[in-house]
Design a protein around this motif. Sequence first.
Motif, PDB file in Angstrom:
ATOM      1  N   LEU A 474     -48.080  20.620  62.456  1.00  0.00           N
ATOM      2  CA  LEU A 474     -47.827  20.666  63.956  1.00  0.00           C
ATOM      3  C   LEU A 474     -47.058  19.546  64.372  1.00  0.00           C
ATOM      4  CD1 LEU A 474     -51.594  21.401  65.192  1.00  0.00           C
ATOM      5  CD2 LEU A 474     -49.749  22.866  65.052  1.00  0.00           C
ATOM      6  N   ASN A 535     -47.457  26.459  65.791  1.00  0.00           N
ATOM      7  CA  ASN A 535     -48.894  26.255  65.978  1.00  0.00           C
ATOM      8  C   ASN A 535     -49.834  27.239  65.476  1.00  0.00           C
ATOM      9  OD1 ASN A 535     -49.462  23.963  68.250  1.00  0.00           O
ATOM     10  ND2 ASN A 535     -47.291  24.982  68.668  1.00  0.00           N
ATOM     11  N   ASN A 539     -52.635  26.679  62.590  1.00  0.00           N
ATOM     12  CA  ASN A 539     -53.992  27.074  62.824  1.00  0.00           C
ATOM     13  C   ASN A 539     -54.520  27.891  61.554  1.00  0.00           C
ATOM     14  OD1 ASN A 539     -54.228  25.569  65.032  1.00  0.00           O
ATOM     15  ND2 ASN A 539     -53.517  27.405  66.235  1.00  0.00           N
TER      16      ASN A 539
END
Length: 554
Positions: A474, A535, A539
């Motif tokens: 990130l 992103n 995740n």
Amino acid sequence: MDKRYDNIPKEKFEFVNQNERITDVKFDTKPIGYFKDALIRFSKNKASVAAFIIIISIVLYALFVPLFTKSDLKTKFDVNYSKKGPRIASVAEKTNGLLFGGTKTDVVRDTKLVYEYAIGVGALHGFGVDQSNTHTVEEGTESRYSPVNRVVYGVKQDKTQNYKVKLDSYLDVGFVFMQVQEEEYNRMVEWQAETGIQLLYPMINTGSQTNPNKYYNGWKDLNNAANYWYKCVTRDGFQKSTQNKYGLLCPVTTDDNGTIHYVDVVGMSQEEYGTIVLEDNYLRDTDGNVKYWRAIAGSDGGYDYQIRVLYYNYYIYQNGYEPSFLLGTDSQGFDLAYRMANGLQLSLLLSIIVSIINFIIGTIYGAVEGYYGGAVDLTLERISDILAGMPFMVVATLFQIHFAQKLGAFPSLVFAYIVTGWIGTAARVRTQFYRFKNQEYVMAARTLGARDRRIIWKHIFPNTLGTIITSSVLVIPGVIFSESMLSYLGIISLGTSTRTSLGTLLSEASSIWTKYPHLMIFPAVFISLLMICFNLFGNGLRDAFNPTLRGSDE
């Protein structure tokens, strides 16, 4: 026996000894490794997989587009073709400009529409063509060099007629004046004869270099003036009944008695436009033959040739191919597709370097804090708090002011990110170490005499890996976004003739994007995709490397 099995015949049962096998089925009990299990769980996350594919596609674009870009387009810019839309010559020709035609839609006045039509008419006036004095607009409407693709007639506004016009922005450049030496002029003539492509066009009759058309002396841009090969005059300076603030009174025609007539084109229909007669204002010799060059003073004290060329064909003469730009051209005239790939390379390289360095520093710093705790943790935390209180924008600005000239803009920006960029990773690692360092398996390892280094990296660190990887991934979109913001605000500048960044492209387009939207849309789309996809990808990695989910189907 359970009553549920009362209806089963007794012959279906078989007595076996405890160690006997009653089936030949073999069960695969081979253990699945940590990374293989993570890959299996990651592959089940469709959003993360799709994001990963998009990221790979963008990376491949950044790597391969520069390899397939013609070498002369990597550093060469063309001011005449700046801010042009996407164009692929072969596709545009097959689709009549509907796809990749480099077209633009504009609302123009009546005289501007005559100007656009006149480019196509003037393109017919080459070597070996009978040069008559008058030409109708209809002659050039079907010319392949006519920039007008479609016209919507209608709205009358403020005493003039406005027309919605779809134009080929590359052909809209039309003609330009150039100054060349005699040798270059002869090469142009030879190339023209060999290829059959018209390059040189008749010069315009003018009293001086700063007065390109004696029938209209208000033009400051000589390139625009090269397209006014027909007679036209300003409406200013005439008697009051003919004065009009809307620019030109044109076209101008002369009848057999020598009387000048000004055609009022306001309100004309499409059919009526085709009947407009344009009278040329070409430079001619005493025998009435048009001239294709004018002698002017050269830089070496001699004389050069001033010529008038159709720029579309001049581009072919210079490069050997028609102008084709996959994403159009930027505000300076560079190939936008190459500049985008170049900007992606720089932005990704910057973000990956920062991510790796911050990963290493943050992991070591946070592991020491979390494992030892006490005074060590207290001291290191106070240092982190002090650095965290420094605004990144201030740090980046100071680094650019004091170190950019010595180290370069790129290394200075990397150092600015490293000063405080590792703090977030260190805080996450510290939290994870506090969570796991008192677990039973850690206490057992300590009891068996394992060293601190082994306990940190062998027993605790793998359990923090998912969180650390997620935070590191990130970092990449965060760096790209902040670099774009700094470039957009003008705090840093990574743009040169050989390199640029996505933020620099956005900054260059900030004041003109409403008129040239592709300059803003393409960099913005790439940045948005990178932000969203990284992103989602992060995740997915977090869940895949989470040891508490190992072996689960979720």
